[in-house]
Design an enzyme around this catalytic site. Structure first.
Site, mmCIF file in Angstrom:
data_model
loop_
_atom_site.group_PDB
_atom_site.id
_atom_site.type_symbol
_atom_site.label_atom_id
_atom_site.label_comp_id
_atom_site.label_asym_id
_atom_site.label_seq_id
_atom_site.Cartn_x
_atom_site.Cartn_y
_atom_site.Cartn_z
ATOM 1 N N ARG A 107 0.973 -1.041 0.439
ATOM 2 C CA ARG A 107 0.441 0.566 -0.165
ATOM 3 C C ARG A 107 0.804 1.408 0.364
ATOM 4 N NH1 ARG A 107 -5.134 1.316 2.148
ATOM 5 N NH2 ARG A 107 -5.712 3.436 2.487
ATOM 6 N N HIS A 134 -7.122 1.680 -6.981
ATOM 7 C CA HIS A 134 -7.646 1.151 -5.359
ATOM 8 C C HIS A 134 -8.277 -0.553 -5.928
ATOM 9 C CE1 HIS A 134 -7.671 -0.561 -1.502
ATOM 10 N NE2 HIS A 134 -8.934 0.983 -0.878
ATOM 11 N N GLN A 137 -10.891 -2.844 -3.130
ATOM 12 C CA GLN A 137 -11.132 -2.532 -2.922
ATOM 13 C C GLN A 137 -12.883 -2.976 -3.586
ATOM 14 O OE1 GLN A 137 -12.567 -0.611 0.594
ATOM 15 N NE2 GLN A 137 -14.099 -1.140 -0.642
ATOM 16 N N ASP A 225 -16.782 8.704 -1.662
ATOM 17 C CA ASP A 225 -15.583 8.893 -0.773
ATOM 18 C C ASP A 225 -15.541 10.102 -0.493
ATOM 19 O OD1 ASP A 225 -13.449 7.944 0.150
ATOM 20 O OD2 ASP A 225 -12.205 7.203 -1.651
ATOM 21 N N CYS A 266 -16.360 3.405 0.711
ATOM 22 C CA CYS A 266 -15.339 2.135 1.099
ATOM 23 C C CYS A 266 -14.788 2.806 2.613
ATOM 24 C CB CYS A 266 -14.089 2.459 0.396
ATOM 25 S SG CYS A 266 -12.942 4.064 0.284
ATOM 26 N N ARG A 294 -13.826 -6.784 1.766
ATOM 27 C CA ARG A 294 -13.036 -6.856 2.129
ATOM 28 C C ARG A 294 -11.737 -8.006 2.169
ATOM 29 N NH1 ARG A 294 -10.063 -2.133 2.002
ATOM 30 N NH2 ARG A 294 -8.227 -3.085 1.270
#
Length: 308
Positions: A107, A134, A137, A225, A266, A294
């Site tokens: 990450r 991402h 996700q 988001d 998310c 996830r």
């Protein structure tokens, strides 16, 4: 060896197989205690390096728990411990780590870091997030939609707000899974043209609309988001709030979508900014299932990477 770097670079049939595998593993765990290992232990004897240049809650916990449920072990490393690209090149770090571990999840900030890691690693590398995309996700999001509403192909997904890295991966998924995608937000925060073109070239209808109510009309799924990053300055945060306030997902906006539309975020969310608590805690919201998924999606990704 399979790297999982982005949705648009992974074959559509393989993506479908990962989603189906995730759903099957989730089903198999029903009724089990959270800490209890899976019946199958496909990662037994495997070591997974989890590297976080960016801080994380969901990514760290879900990957760590997923590895342990499947019988493997994790080594969690922070950016300060690794100092990727400082002193030792990323390429050399990749070569060394590959001698110790079976799988690397990274990450990070710059997309080039994970690309270089994958180029020189001799073990699979998973993109846990970059500033540009991402993918893990969105695999969880597709899994969540399909367990509630069936196949996502042909559905209308609306993104409200900032065309950020999560939005980018959603556009990639539109092309790979065959759903339509509408972005509604200020022109200054439009998604990258490259991802819009990718989805359109794959046959998805992609629309950019400034009127959020018109955009959300008939939506099967509404997604948003956070408006700001933890690294943004105060002036940047204020400017973004001013730009994005008209695109808040609230009860009035959700009322324009289909009656059975779902809402996703998310997380972490800033309640009453990009979305109201009434929506987050309301009947359209599946954010907690989304967060749980996830775990299941990433377990399936790791199995696919290792071929186990």
């Amino acid at each position: 060896m399979n790297h999982f770097l982005d949705i648009h670079t992974t074959d559509a049939a393989e993506l479908r197989a990962i989603i189906d595998s995730a759903a099957a593993m989730k089903q198999a765990r029903q009724g089990r205690h959270k800490g209890e290992p899976d019946d199958q232990q496909p990662l037994k004897g495997r070591m997974v390096a989890l590297i976080f240049e960016k801080p994380s809650t969901r990514t760290r916990v879900s990957f760590d728990v997923g590895v342990r449920q499947m019988g493997g072990q994790t080594m969690v490393l922070s950016g300060s411990e690794m100092q990727l690209g400082h002193g030792e090149t990323i390429a050399d770090t990749a070569r060394v780590l590959s001698r110790y571990v079976d799988l690397i999840m990274l990450r990070t900030f710059d997309e080039s870091v994970i690309q270089e890691m994958a180029e020189y690693a001799s073990v699979p590398v998973i993109n846990g997030l970059t500033n540009r995309t991402h993918p893990c996700q969105i695999m969880a999001d597709v899994l969540t939609f399909e367990e509630h509403r069936g196949p996502i192909a042909g559905k209308k997904v609306v993104w409200a707000g900032d065309g950020n890295n999560v939005c980018a991966s959603f556009l990639q998924a539109a092309g790979q899974f065959g759903f339509d995608f509408t972005f509604t937000g200020p022109q200054t925060l439009d998604p990258e043209d490259a991802w819009v073109r990718f989805a359109r070239d794959k046959g998805s209808e992609v629309r950019i609309m400034r009127d959020p109510a018109a955009a959300v009309e008939g939506a099967d799924l509404v997604v948003t988001d956070t408006w700001v990053s933890m690294h943004d300055s105060q002036s940047t945060k204020e400017r973004r709030h001013n730009q994005l306030r008209p695109y808040q997902v609230n009860e009035a906006l959700m009322a324009v979508a289909r009656p059975d539309a779902l809402f996703m975020h998310c997380l972490p969310a800033h309640r009453e900014d990009e979305v109201t608590s009434a929506v987050m805690d309301g009947p359209h919201s599946v954010i907690w299932d989304e967060a749980e998924n996830r775990l299941h999606a990433q377990k399936a990704i790791m199995r696919w990477c290792l071929g186990v």
